[in-house]
Motif scaffolding. Structure first.
Motif, PDB file in Angstrom:
ATOM      1  N   THR A  71     -10.221  -0.243  -1.337  1.00  0.00           N
ATOM      2  CA  THR A  71      -9.280   0.210  -2.358  1.00  0.00           C
ATOM      3  C   THR A  71      -7.910  -0.450  -2.236  1.00  0.00           C
ATOM      4  OG1 THR A  71      -8.685   2.119  -1.002  1.00  0.00           O
ATOM      5  CG2 THR A  71     -10.409   2.446  -2.677  1.00  0.00           C
ATOM      6  N   CYS A  72      -7.760  -1.401  -1.306  1.00  0.00           N
ATOM      7  CA  CYS A  72      -6.487  -2.130  -1.205  1.00  0.00           C
ATOM      8  C   CYS A  72      -6.275  -2.921  -2.492  1.00  0.00           C
ATOM      9  CB  CYS A  72      -6.501  -3.086  -0.014  1.00  0.00           C
ATOM     10  SG  CYS A  72      -6.311  -2.277   1.582  1.00  0.00           S
ATOM     11  N   GLN A  73      -5.038  -2.977  -2.941  1.00  0.00           N
ATOM     12  CA  GLN A  73      -4.715  -3.682  -4.180  1.00  0.00           C
ATOM     13  C   GLN A  73      -5.027  -5.165  -4.045  1.00  0.00           C
ATOM     14  OE1 GLN A  73      -0.607  -2.858  -4.921  1.00  0.00           O
ATOM     15  NE2 GLN A  73      -0.993  -0.770  -5.597  1.00  0.00           N
ATOM     16  N   LEU A  74      -5.725  -5.688  -5.029  1.00  0.00           N
ATOM     17  CA  LEU A  74      -6.153  -7.082  -4.999  1.00  0.00           C
ATOM     18  C   LEU A  74      -4.973  -8.040  -4.953  1.00  0.00           C
ATOM     19  CD1 LEU A  74      -8.363  -9.225  -5.111  1.00  0.00           C
ATOM     20  CD2 LEU A  74      -8.310  -9.018  -7.607  1.00  0.00           C
ATOM     21  N   GLY A  75      -3.997  -7.845  -5.821  1.00  0.00           N
ATOM     22  CA  GLY A  75      -2.848  -8.751  -5.862  1.00  0.00           C
ATOM     23  C   GLY A  75      -2.103  -8.814  -4.537  1.00  0.00           C
ATOM     24  N   ARG A  76      -1.844  -7.662  -3.959  1.00  0.00           N
ATOM     25  CA  ARG A  76      -1.156  -7.623  -2.663  1.00  0.00           C
ATOM     26  C   ARG A  76      -2.010  -8.239  -1.573  1.00  0.00           C
ATOM     27  NH1 ARG A  76       0.942  -1.673  -1.743  1.00  0.00           N
ATOM     28  NH2 ARG A  76       1.717  -2.620   0.175  1.00  0.00           N
ATOM     29  N   SER A  77      -3.320  -8.003  -1.628  1.00  0.00           N
ATOM     30  CA  SER A  77      -4.234  -8.563  -0.629  1.00  0.00           C
ATOM     31  C   SER A  77      -4.245 -10.084  -0.686  1.00  0.00           C
ATOM     32  CB  SER A  77      -5.654  -8.030  -0.857  1.00  0.00           C
ATOM     33  OG  SER A  77      -5.687  -6.628  -0.758  1.00  0.00           O
ATOM     34  N   LEU A  78      -4.299 -10.622  -1.900  1.00  0.00           N
ATOM     35  CA  LEU A  78      -4.275 -12.077  -2.057  1.00  0.00           C
ATOM     36  C   LEU A  78      -2.926 -12.660  -1.653  1.00  0.00           C
ATOM     37  CD1 LEU A  78      -6.269 -12.417  -5.395  1.00  0.00           C
ATOM     38  CD2 LEU A  78      -7.066 -12.903  -3.069  1.00  0.00           C
ATOM     39  N   HIS A  79      -1.853 -11.911  -1.898  1.00  0.00           N
ATOM     40  CA  HIS A  79      -0.522 -12.354  -1.479  1.00  0.00           C
ATOM     41  C   HIS A  79      -0.463 -12.481   0.044  1.00  0.00           C
ATOM     42  CE1 HIS A  79       3.773 -12.833  -1.178  1.00  0.00           C
ATOM     43  NE2 HIS A  79       3.824 -11.758  -0.387  1.00  0.00           N
ATOM     44  N   VAL A  80      -1.000 -11.509   0.761  1.00  0.00           N
ATOM     45  CA  VAL A  80      -1.021 -11.573   2.224  1.00  0.00           C
ATOM     46  C   VAL A  80      -1.814 -12.792   2.682  1.00  0.00           C
ATOM     47  CG1 VAL A  80      -1.840 -10.419   4.321  1.00  0.00           C
ATOM     48  CG2 VAL A  80      -0.663  -9.089   2.556  1.00  0.00           C
TER      49      VAL A  80
END
Length: 124
Positions: A71-80
């Protein structure tokens, strides 16, 4: 009257009874993505709180991301991933390779091999 069985909607967490194949695959991908993030963070010698600071996220987000929380946000995950220098192509390729290496394929005997309990009973 014949009623169809009730389907359990995917919860976004660990696999639950009735979970769909798509939800299971998403959970597997999230776990693989989390491992990739963790491996790269450690390779670069960063602590979770340091990665959180340089990526503008919280430590709790990094912990959840590395744990494979789907459920982690995709955009934030890709940013990391981007902050770590990982590109989406690499992430997807890595996930595909891991999946191919761990996928279970059924053991189907060759047609020339004898059946384990002798010839079939002739049912066709």
């Amino acid at each position: 009257m014949n009623t169809p069985p009730k389907r359990t909607p995917p919860s976004g967490g660990d696999e639950a009874p009735g979970e769909t194949g798509v939800a299971r695959q998403a959970a597997e991908f999230a776990a693989a993505f989390g491992r990739l993030i963790q491996e790269e963070r450690k390779r670069q010698g960063l602590r979770q709180d340091e990665l959180a600071m340089v990526s503008g996220t919280g430590k709790r987000f990094i912990v959840d991301l590395e744990a494979g929380k789907s459920t982690c946000q995709l955009g934030r995950s890709l940013h990391v991933a981007n902050v770590l220098g990982l590109r989406i192509e690499e992430v997807l390729k890595d996930a595909q390779v891991r999946r191919a290496n761990t996928s279970e394929t059924p053991d189907i005997p060759d047609s020339d091999e004898e059946e384990p309990h002798g010839p079939s009973s002739g049912l066709l």
